[in-house]
Design an enzyme around this catalytic site. Structure first.
Site, PDB file in Angstrom:
ATOM      1  N   GLU A 175      -0.573   4.135  22.410  1.00  0.00           N
ATOM      2  CA  GLU A 175      -0.188   2.893  23.083  1.00  0.00           C
ATOM      3  C   GLU A 175      -1.033   2.714  24.333  1.00  0.00           C
ATOM      4  O   GLU A 175      -1.373   3.685  25.009  1.00  0.00           O
ATOM      5  CB  GLU A 175       1.294   2.906  23.481  1.00  0.00           C
ATOM      6  CG  GLU A 175       2.227   2.728  22.322  1.00  0.00           C
ATOM      7  CD  GLU A 175       3.653   2.376  22.743  1.00  0.00           C
ATOM      8  OE1 GLU A 175       3.900   2.048  23.930  1.00  0.00           O
ATOM      9  OE2 GLU A 175       4.522   2.426  21.866  1.00  0.00           O
ATOM     10  N   HIS A 229       2.128  -3.632  27.030  1.00  0.00           N
ATOM     11  CA  HIS A 229       1.848  -2.407  26.286  1.00  0.00           C
ATOM     12  C   HIS A 229       1.634  -2.772  24.826  1.00  0.00           C
ATOM     13  O   HIS A 229       1.838  -3.918  24.431  1.00  0.00           O
ATOM     14  CB  HIS A 229       2.951  -1.358  26.470  1.00  0.00           C
ATOM     15  CG  HIS A 229       4.218  -1.628  25.745  1.00  0.00           C
ATOM     16  ND1 HIS A 229       5.169  -2.525  26.198  1.00  0.00           N
ATOM     17  CD2 HIS A 229       4.699  -1.125  24.589  1.00  0.00           C
ATOM     18  CE1 HIS A 229       6.186  -2.551  25.365  1.00  0.00           C
ATOM     19  NE2 HIS A 229       5.924  -1.702  24.366  1.00  0.00           N
ATOM     20  N   ASP A 240      11.714   0.910  24.829  1.00  0.00           N
ATOM     21  CA  ASP A 240      11.199  -0.128  25.733  1.00  0.00           C
ATOM     22  C   ASP A 240      12.345  -0.715  26.551  1.00  0.00           C
ATOM     23  O   ASP A 240      12.227  -0.891  27.768  1.00  0.00           O
ATOM     24  CB  ASP A 240      10.521  -1.260  24.953  1.00  0.00           C
ATOM     25  CG  ASP A 240       9.242  -0.847  24.262  1.00  0.00           C
ATOM     26  OD1 ASP A 240       8.640   0.169  24.650  1.00  0.00           O
ATOM     27  OD2 ASP A 240       8.841  -1.569  23.324  1.00  0.00           O
TER      28      ASP A 240
END
Length: 130
Positions: free
Chosen positions: A22, A76, A89
């Site tokens: 990521e 992201h 998240d």
């Protein structure tokens, strides 16, 4: 919300370069416009989690202030899935006043979505490119 086309291009390039991990970064602009993406190192170095390098976060806030901008959000990537907030998240999100941009990849194609996070949930926000 309006996102400068150059910001979209920069974020997709960053996400592509970081695969299979990521990527992450900070979004600068004004309350209704994102004009700059600041790349950050993902100190989690993970394909399924990100942690923005604190030094980059501080430097981005300083750069925004010096340029008359503000930190309006964060971005992201999801290297191998659609761009929807994961439970991680949502649970680790801070700065409820900020937006969260996610770029996901399915079949090698980038897709971008923008969200606001509040009370453990996400609301998708409409945006246009300029």
């Amino acid at each position: 919300m309006t996102i400068a086309a150059s910001v979209v291009d920069d974020i997709i390039a960053h996400a592509t370069e970081c695969q299979p991990l990521e990527c992450c970064g900070v979004l600068l602009g004004a309350s209704d416009r994102i004009t700059l993406a600041v790349r950050a190192r993902n100190i989690a170095e993970s394909p399924s989690r990100f942690l923005i390098d604190p030094q980059t976060h501080i430097e981005a806030r300083r750069a925004a202030r010096n340029a008359g901008l503000e930190v309006v959000g964060f971005y992201h990537s999801h290297p191998h899935s659609r761009p929807y907030p994961s439970p991680t998240d949502l649970s680790e999100a801070a700065y409820p006043e900020c937006v969260h941009l996610i770029v996901g990849f399915v079949d090698g194609k980038a897709e971008i979505r923008l969200f606001s996070y509040k009370d453990g949930g996400a609301t998708e926000l409409a945006f246009s490119n300029s």
